[in-house]
Each structure stands twice: as C-alpha cells, then as structure tokens.
Design a protein around this motif. Structure first.
Motif, PDB file in Angstrom:
ATOM      1  N   THR A  17      25.237  41.810  45.008  1.00  0.00           N
ATOM      2  CA  THR A  17      26.562  41.256  44.764  1.00  0.00           C
ATOM      3  C   THR A  17      27.403  41.292  46.039  1.00  0.00           C
ATOM      4  N   ASP A  29      33.755  40.152  43.669  1.00  0.00           N
ATOM      5  CA  ASP A  29      34.008  39.829  42.275  1.00  0.00           C
ATOM      6  C   ASP A  29      33.295  38.555  41.834  1.00  0.00           C
ATOM      7  N   GLU A  30      32.831  37.781  42.798  1.00  0.00           N
ATOM      8  CA  GLU A  30      32.025  36.598  42.506  1.00  0.00           C
ATOM      9  C   GLU A  30      30.891  36.537  43.515  1.00  0.00           C
ATOM     10  N   GLN A  49      29.997  35.646  38.047  1.00  0.00           N
ATOM     11  CA  GLN A  49      31.110  36.598  38.028  1.00  0.00           C
ATOM     12  C   GLN A  49      30.559  38.031  38.091  1.00  0.00           C
ATOM     13  N   THR A  50      30.947  38.769  39.139  1.00  0.00           N
ATOM     14  CA  THR A  50      30.412  40.123  39.360  1.00  0.00           C
ATOM     15  C   THR A  50      31.539  41.106  39.681  1.00  0.00           C
ATOM     16  N   PRO A  51      32.496  41.294  38.796  1.00  0.00           N
ATOM     17  CA  PRO A  51      33.568  42.258  39.074  1.00  0.00           C
ATOM     18  C   PRO A  51      33.006  43.670  39.209  1.00  0.00           C
ATOM     19  N   ASN A  52      33.534  44.407  40.187  1.00  0.00           N
ATOM     20  CA  ASN A  52      33.075  45.779  40.452  1.00  0.00           C
ATOM     21  C   ASN A  52      31.581  45.848  40.740  1.00  0.00           C
TER      22      ASN A  52
END
Length: 349
Positions: free
Chosen positions: A113, A116-117, A136-139
């Motif tokens: 990642t 967050d995206e 979408q990859t928050p945290n």
C-alpha cells in the motif's frame, strides 16, 4: 489437493468467483482446468457439488501473480468455467472480476500500500491490455466499505476506479475486425467490434423485440436464441476468432433506444445466457460502437456532450468514460466498480 487449496471468494463488480495465486494451482493448464471444474462443480446446471452459483457470472476464476512486465505490478488471467459443460475458457477477459484483482493482490502481499489509496497496475494476460485500479487502503489496509453503488449489486461499497488502455482489437486484432462499421450476416445488419470484448451488436427491433424484454423471457425464446447463435457462429471467422462453437466470445448484444435517460439500452447474451446487467468490457465495446459513423448502435443511440456514456441494461445503467485523441479515436476507457471479500481460506476438490 486433499489438503485444500488457498482461495479467496470475492464479488467483483456484478460477478462473483474464486481468486487464486498462480503458485497455488497446477502449472499444467489441463490439470489446472480439471481442478477448477471440480471446485466449481461443473458440468452440472446446479453446480451442486461445487462453489459455482449455477450461472456464468458466478462461475468465474481469477489467477494472479507478480508481473515481470516493466511498469506492471501483477498479471491477471481470467478463466470462465462453464456451468453445464466440462469447459474452461481463457478466450475472453472480465472487467467485473478484474475489480477484485487489486484488493486481492494487496491482501496477498503482492503489492504494498502507498497511502489511503493504492494504485495497482494490472496486465490482463488474456488480451495483453493494461489496467490501473485505484484501491481504497486507509491506514495501509484494504477496505471494502464505502458509499459507492453500482446497479446490479445491493448496497454500497468502496469505489474501485478502473482505467483501461490498449483495448482496441485485444482479441480480434482490430477495433473493427472486418474494417466495416456494418456487416450483413444472413440478411441482418450487425456491427462486429472489439474494444476490450469481441461483441456483435444487433438491433433488437430487427428481431421483432422492443429491447425491454426481461432476461428470463429472452432465455425462454428458443427460436431467438438459435437465430442469434447461428449469427454468432458465422461472425466468429469474420472476427478472426475462428470456430467459436466452444468459445465464450463473441458476445451478442441486442441494442435499442434508451428509456432511462442513458445513451443506449442493451440485452447481452454471454453467449447463451442473458446477462442480468452487462459486462464492463462489453459495455466499453457498446459505448464505442455508439460513436461509429454507422451501425445498429449508432442508429438508436442518443449521444450527449461529454465523455461519459450511460449504458442501460436490465439491472439499471453502467457509466463508461471514453477518452479520444484529436482524431476521435478512443484511446482509454474508464469505469468505477466495487468489490467485496466473501471468503478467504481453503477450498477442497
């Protein structure tokens, strides 16, 4: 294989299927396909002894691995597992199942990642086309929760925008395999087009239809299905696909004037069952056909300004964004899908 095979089951767009790492499946294609038939429960119209859902859109497989191609993160092979035949086909790709490839690649550690995206660059090995998927990859973790809705899927989920390039002629060698916007096959005007999905477009009115028929009604119309299959078999060699008797392409799409504020209305055969919505890349081919100078799609399409074309289908609409160069040639296509992880574990065959 009695110890189980690692697999993730996901809904990708309006399809559903199994996602596998290439290293977890046999390298020999025949052995691999035999295993996948067993996993899905084919051939059986109920797929009662496997994980398939008894319709083509729920009997699909994605095989993913790291890519050796510069600028590409992962390679994606799509396989259509036939429901009632002992047949696994790589003759087409699937833009819906593709929506789950980015999240799957991140979940399996193939892609790290980036905030967050995370953009996952994917090469589809069925066609050689490249796709960028924004996940979408928050945290630093994939999330499937969000507010994006797509017709044909209940509820909402996180958006996964897709941007395709290199689509034209991906299977047929040219956007218009015959060089014509219109070909006459057995007395019927057709457009044969491949902008990501080989597709035959036919006016619903030429079959005595309104275009608004329910999928079940079309599937129960045996004379219509035989007529369309006869055309599909004649079109196969014309589209440089050869004998398509045992192939899942080309698709046939009946087109009619829009009735929900879109550009065009569709009923798609995939190739024998009727799609309850429409495939992403089939929608791209249909949208592109709306821009041709002639043909069944152009005849009924209501083109408005802008790059976004809403393609109507039995479940609602699908928005396709087409980018064209200064000569009017379509160079890229965009669409927003969603995906949801349903199961992660071992599958037994």
């Amino acid at each position: 294989m009695n110890n189980g095979i690692p697999a993730m089951w996901m809904r990708g767009g309006t399809s559903k299927g199994g996602y596998f790492l290439a290293d977890d499946l046999p390298s020999d294609p025949q052995e691999r396909d035999t295993l996948l038939l067993r996993i899905m429960g084919s051939p059986d119209p109920r797929q009662i002894d496997g994980l398939g859902g008894a319709v083509p859109v729920t009997s699909k497989v994605a095989i993913v691995c790291r890519s050796s191609e510069p600028g590409i993160d992962v390679d994606y092979l799509f396989l259509q597992v036939f429901v009632d035949q002992a047949l696994v086909s790589d003759a087409q790709t699937c833009g819906n199942i593709l929506a789950g490839v980015g999240p799957f690649a991140i979940e399996r550690g193939l892609v790290m990642t980036t905030g967050d995206e995370t953009t996952v660059r994917i090469r589809n090995t069925n066609t050689g086309q490249s796709v960028s998927a924004r996940v979408q990859t928050p945290n630093g973790h994939v999330t499937y929760e969000g507010a994006s809705a797509i017709d044909g899927v209940p509820g909402t989920a996180a958006p996964i925008p897709l941007l395709f390039s290199g689509l034209a002629g991906s299977k047929c060698g040219a956007l218009l395999p015959t060089g014509n916007a219109v070909d006459v096959i057995d007395g019927l005007r057709c457009s044969l087009i491949d902008n990501g999905m080989p597709t035959i477009l036919i006016a619903a009115a030429d079959q005595g239809l309104s275009g608004g028929e329910a999928p079940d009604d079309l599937e129960g119309n045996e004379p219509l299905k035989q007529r369309l299959e006869d055309i599909r078999l004649l079109a196969g060699p014309m589209m440089a696909l050869g004998d398509v008797t045992a192939q899942s392409v080309p698709k046939i799409c009946l087109v009619s004037p829009p009735g929900q504020g879109g550009v065009i209305n569709t009923r798609c055969f995939i190739p024998h069952s009727v799609h309850r919505t429409i495939g992403v890349l089939c929608a791209v081919s249909v949208a592109t056909a709306c821009l041709l100078e002639d043909g069944p799609a152009r005849d009924v399409a209501e083109i408005r300004s802008g790059e976004e074309l809403d393609i109507e289908h039995p479940g609602g609409t699908m928005s396709i964004v087409l980018k064209r160069n200064n000569d009017g040639v379509v160079t890229e296509a965009g669409n927003c899908r969603t995906a949801r992880k349903l199961f992660d574990g071992l599958v037994f065959a």
